[in-house]
Design a protein around this motif. Structure first.
Motif, PDB file in Angstrom:
ATOM      1  N   PRO A  58       0.844  -1.191   0.000  1.00 16.55           N
ATOM      2  CA  PRO A  58       0.000   0.000   0.000  1.00 16.55           C
ATOM      3  C   PRO A  58       0.886   1.250   0.000  1.00 16.55           C
ATOM      4  CG  PRO A  58      -0.716  -1.571   1.672  1.00 16.55           C
ATOM      5  CD  PRO A  58       0.602  -2.070   1.161  1.00 16.55           C
ATOM      6  N   PRO A  59       0.553   2.257  -0.796  1.00 17.75           N
ATOM      7  CA  PRO A  59       1.389   3.465  -0.847  1.00 17.75           C
ATOM      8  C   PRO A  59       1.616   4.107   0.514  1.00 17.75           C
ATOM      9  CG  PRO A  59      -0.181   3.475  -2.648  1.00 17.75           C
ATOM     10  CD  PRO A  59      -0.546   2.324  -1.767  1.00 17.75           C
ATOM     11  N   THR A  60       0.625   3.988   1.407  1.00 15.70           N
ATOM     12  CA  THR A  60       0.805   4.570   2.732  1.00 15.70           C
ATOM     13  C   THR A  60       1.895   3.831   3.516  1.00 15.70           C
ATOM     14  OG1 THR A  60      -1.062   3.203   3.473  1.00 15.70           O
ATOM     15  CG2 THR A  60      -1.517   5.521   2.962  1.00 15.70           C
ATOM     16  N   VAL A  61       2.014   2.535   3.297  1.00 14.96           N
ATOM     17  CA  VAL A  61       3.072   1.771   3.948  1.00 14.96           C
ATOM     18  C   VAL A  61       4.428   2.192   3.393  1.00 14.96           C
ATOM     19  CG1 VAL A  61       4.039  -0.535   4.285  1.00 14.96           C
ATOM     20  CG2 VAL A  61       1.570  -0.182   4.453  1.00 14.96           C
ATOM     21  N   THR A  62       4.486   2.387   2.077  1.00 14.00           N
ATOM     22  CA  THR A  62       5.718   2.885   1.464  1.00 14.00           C
ATOM     23  C   THR A  62       6.093   4.238   2.044  1.00 14.00           C
ATOM     24  OG1 THR A  62       5.204   1.722  -0.606  1.00 14.00           O
ATOM     25  CG2 THR A  62       6.837   3.494  -0.711  1.00 14.00           C
ATOM     26  N   GLY A  63       5.109   5.118   2.192  1.00 17.00           N
ATOM     27  CA  GLY A  63       5.367   6.423   2.787  1.00 17.00           C
ATOM     28  C   GLY A  63       5.838   6.315   4.227  1.00 17.00           C
ATOM     29  N   PHE A  64       5.226   5.404   4.976  1.00 17.47           N
ATOM     30  CA  PHE A  64       5.641   5.190   6.361  1.00 17.47           C
ATOM     31  C   PHE A  64       7.095   4.726   6.427  1.00 17.47           C
ATOM     32  CE2 PHE A  64       6.228   1.980   9.708  1.00 17.47           C
ATOM     33  CZ  PHE A  64       6.085   2.787  10.823  1.00 17.47           C
ATOM     34  N   LEU A  65       7.475   3.787   5.556  1.00 18.20           N
ATOM     35  CA  LEU A  65       8.852   3.287   5.552  1.00 18.20           C
ATOM     36  C   LEU A  65       9.836   4.386   5.157  1.00 18.20           C
ATOM     37  CD1 LEU A  65       8.295  -0.228   3.931  1.00 18.20           C
ATOM     38  CD2 LEU A  65       8.738   0.307   6.339  1.00 18.20           C
ATOM     39  N   LEU A  66       9.433   5.251   4.235  1.00 14.67           N
ATOM     40  CA  LEU A  66      10.301   6.371   3.861  1.00 14.67           C
ATOM     41  C   LEU A  66      10.504   7.318   5.049  1.00 14.67           C
ATOM     42  CD1 LEU A  66       8.964   7.200   0.274  1.00 14.67           C
ATOM     43  CD2 LEU A  66      11.196   6.243   0.864  1.00 14.67           C
ATOM     44  N   ILE A  67       9.444   7.531   5.815  1.00 17.13           N
ATOM     45  CA  ILE A  67       9.561   8.378   7.010  1.00 17.13           C
ATOM     46  C   ILE A  67      10.509   7.735   8.017  1.00 17.13           C
ATOM     47  CG2 ILE A  67       8.298   9.270   9.012  1.00 17.13           C
ATOM     48  CD1 ILE A  67       5.862   9.597   7.180  1.00 17.13           C
ATOM     49  N   VAL A  68      10.368   6.428   8.209  1.00 15.32           N
ATOM     50  CA  VAL A  68      11.218   5.718   9.166  1.00 15.32           C
ATOM     51  C   VAL A  68      12.684   5.802   8.756  1.00 15.32           C
ATOM     52  CG1 VAL A  68      11.787   3.446  10.101  1.00 15.32           C
ATOM     53  CG2 VAL A  68       9.396   4.157   9.924  1.00 15.32           C
ATOM     54  N   ILE A  69      12.950   5.620   7.450  1.00 19.59           N
ATOM     55  CA  ILE A  69      14.340   5.574   6.974  1.00 19.59           C
ATOM     56  C   ILE A  69      14.945   6.967   6.839  1.00 19.59           C
ATOM     57  CG2 ILE A  69      15.826   4.901   5.039  1.00 19.59           C
ATOM     58  CD1 ILE A  69      13.823   2.618   4.503  1.00 19.59           C
ATOM     59  N   PHE A  70      14.181   7.895   6.293  1.00 21.45           N
ATOM     60  CA  PHE A  70      14.737   9.215   5.980  1.00 21.45           C
ATOM     61  C   PHE A  70      14.291  10.312   6.942  1.00 21.45           C
ATOM     62  CE2 PHE A  70      14.794   6.885   1.946  1.00 21.45           C
ATOM     63  CZ  PHE A  70      16.122   7.066   1.572  1.00 21.45           C
ATOM     64  N   GLY A  71      13.500   9.963   7.939  1.00 31.89           N
ATOM     65  CA  GLY A  71      13.114  10.943   8.947  1.00 31.89           C
ATOM     66  C   GLY A  71      14.266  11.234   9.902  1.00 31.89           C
ATOM     67  N   ASN A  72      14.080  12.231  10.738  1.00 30.96           N
ATOM     68  CA  ASN A  72      15.181  12.646  11.615  1.00 30.96           C
ATOM     69  C   ASN A  72      15.393  11.728  12.807  1.00 30.96           C
ATOM     70  OD1 ASN A  72      12.989  13.294  13.195  1.00 30.96           O
ATOM     71  ND2 ASN A  72      13.208  15.514  12.934  1.00 30.96           N
ATOM     72  N   GLN A  73      14.615  10.635  12.890  1.00 38.10           N
ATOM     73  CA  GLN A  73      14.825   9.660  13.950  1.00 38.10           C
ATOM     74  C   GLN A  73      15.764   8.541  13.510  1.00 38.10           C
ATOM     75  OE1 GLN A  73      13.601  10.169  17.048  1.00 38.10           O
ATOM     76  NE2 GLN A  73      12.893  12.121  16.177  1.00 38.10           N
ATOM     77  N   HIS A  74      16.117   8.516  12.220  1.00 42.45           N
ATOM     78  CA  HIS A  74      16.988   7.467  11.687  1.00 42.45           C
ATOM     79  C   HIS A  74      18.341   8.059  11.322  1.00 42.45           C
ATOM     80  CE1 HIS A  74      18.475   4.267   9.008  1.00 42.45           C
ATOM     81  NE2 HIS A  74      17.617   3.470   9.620  1.00 42.45           N
ATOM     82  N   ILE A  75      19.384   7.244  11.406  1.00 39.42           N
ATOM     83  CA  ILE A  75      20.733   7.742  11.137  1.00 39.42           C
ATOM     84  C   ILE A  75      20.875   8.286   9.718  1.00 39.42           C
ATOM     85  CG2 ILE A  75      21.565   5.432  10.475  1.00 39.42           C
ATOM     86  CD1 ILE A  75      24.278   6.232  11.695  1.00 39.42           C
ATOM     87  N   ILE A  76      20.178   7.657   8.762  1.00 37.80           N
ATOM     88  CA  ILE A  76      20.252   8.146   7.378  1.00 37.80           C
ATOM     89  C   ILE A  76      19.620   9.521   7.273  1.00 37.80           C
ATOM     90  CG2 ILE A  76      19.503   7.749   5.004  1.00 37.80           C
ATOM     91  CD1 ILE A  76      19.699   4.768   5.516  1.00 37.80           C
ATOM     92  N   GLY A  77      18.441   9.678   7.878  1.00 34.30           N
ATOM     93  CA  GLY A  77      17.768  10.973   7.848  1.00 34.30           C
ATOM     94  C   GLY A  77      18.585  12.058   8.533  1.00 34.30           C
ATOM     95  N   ARG A  78      19.184  11.728   9.666  1.00 37.66           N
ATOM     96  CA  ARG A  78      19.997  12.721  10.380  1.00 37.66           C
ATOM     97  C   ARG A  78      21.249  13.092   9.594  1.00 37.66           C
ATOM     98  NH1 ARG A  78      18.682   9.449  14.979  1.00 37.66           N
ATOM     99  NH2 ARG A  78      20.789   8.533  14.937  1.00 37.66           N
ATOM    100  N   LEU A  79      21.830  12.103   8.915  1.00 37.78           N
ATOM    101  CA  LEU A  79      23.013  12.369   8.093  1.00 37.78           C
ATOM    102  C   LEU A  79      22.676  13.294   6.941  1.00 37.78           C
ATOM    103  CD1 LEU A  79      25.990  11.814   7.444  1.00 37.78           C
ATOM    104  CD2 LEU A  79      25.233   9.802   6.142  1.00 37.78           C
ATOM    105  N   LEU A  80      21.559  13.028   6.268  1.00 35.93           N
ATOM    106  CA  LEU A  80      21.148  13.885   5.152  1.00 35.93           C
ATOM    107  C   LEU A  80      20.820  15.297   5.645  1.00 35.93           C
ATOM    108  CD1 LEU A  80      18.882  11.432   3.107  1.00 35.93           C
ATOM    109  CD2 LEU A  80      21.154  12.271   2.488  1.00 35.93           C
ATOM    110  N   GLU A  81      20.195  15.375   6.807  1.00 37.18           N
ATOM    111  CA  GLU A  81      19.858  16.697   7.362  1.00 37.18           C
ATOM    112  C   GLU A  81      21.119  17.484   7.681  1.00 37.18           C
ATOM    113  OE1 GLU A  81      17.085  18.641  10.913  1.00 37.18           O
ATOM    114  OE2 GLU A  81      17.226  16.459  10.636  1.00 37.18           O
ATOM    115  N   ARG A  82      22.151  16.794   8.153  1.00 35.68           N
ATOM    116  CA  ARG A  82      23.409  17.468   8.460  1.00 35.68           C
ATOM    117  C   ARG A  82      24.107  17.926   7.184  1.00 35.68           C
ATOM    118  NH1 ARG A  82      27.403  14.748  12.722  1.00 35.68           N
ATOM    119  NH2 ARG A  82      25.544  15.250  13.957  1.00 35.68           N
TER     120      ARG A  82
END
Length: 220
Positions: A58-82
């Motif tokens: 479901p697209p909402t699940v895909t969106g949720f996973l993107l938030i988990v991976i690229f959000g500021n709670q994940h190391i990848i998201g924090r790295l990109l934000e920096r």
């Protein structure tokens, strides 16, 4: 804001987002298809299943996973934000990434199918003449798979153009930034602007129908 600009802003934004996503999936999907066709390795089926997973999630699940991976709670998201001095979420690039993720399987599967139909004797002959694997791929295999590649381009673009759920969750609904046509239709219906909703819906239907019609005529 005039009615004309109110109509065209999401349309242009959708075209820009889908075009940018297409560049990503064309490069990534084509390279992945070439790699997966030629190299057997342990876990190959698992990796390919991940590649194709967005077609059934479901697209909402895909969106949720993107938030988990690229959000500021994940190391990848924090790295990109920096690196970029801002969060990826709720930006135009978030909309591009969401569209690319859901469109990727269409490009990958189309190119892989085309590559599997290439006569391996032609590829072997090129290798015998001294061509390396990537040269064979770029100048022999891909040109011979051009019909499949073009099919992948059209299918990926139309899928990216119509993306809603993952974009809405990961990129939000920001006018002029992430409000693509599918999100604009949803917003217009919520505010009872049915004429705008119909106009936006019709624009996507006409464009998608035209591209798929040309693909079918060209494939016959």
């Amino acid at each position: 804001m005039t009615d004309i600009s109110a109509f065209f802003d999401p349309v242009l934004l959708s075209l820009q987002t889908a075009a940018a996503a297409l560049v990503v999936v064309f490069i990534g999907g084509t390279a992945a298809a070439g790699f997966m066709k030629r190299r057997p390795f342990f876990g190959k089926t698992f990796v390919e299943t991940i590649f194709l997973l967005p077609t059934v999630l479901p697209p909402t699940v895909t969106g949720f996973l993107l938030i988990v991976i690229f959000g500021n709670q994940h190391i990848i998201g924090r790295l990109l934000e920096r690196i970029f001095q801002q969060s990826l979420m709720f930006t135009w690039w978030a909309a591009v990434l969401a569209a690319a993720v859901v469109a990727f399987p269409f490009m990958y599967q189309s190119v892989k199918t085309g590559l599997q139909q290439v006569d391996e004797n032609i590829e072997h002959a090129a290798r015998t003449d001294g061509a390396g694997e990537w040269k064979v791929f770029l100048f022999i295999s891909l040109p011979l798979s051009s019909r499949a590649v073009i099919s992948g381009v059209i299918l990926s673009f139309t899928r990216a153009l119509g993306e809603f759920g993952a974009t809405f969750m990961f990129a939000g609904n920001l006018p002029g930034v992430t409000r693509t046509v599918p999100i604009a239709v949803f917003t217009a219906m919520e505010s009872n602007q049915m004429q705008l909703a119909w106009a936006w819906a019709a624009s996507v239907v006409v464009l998608s129908f035209s591209l798929l019609f040309l693909l079918r005529k060209w494939s016959i």
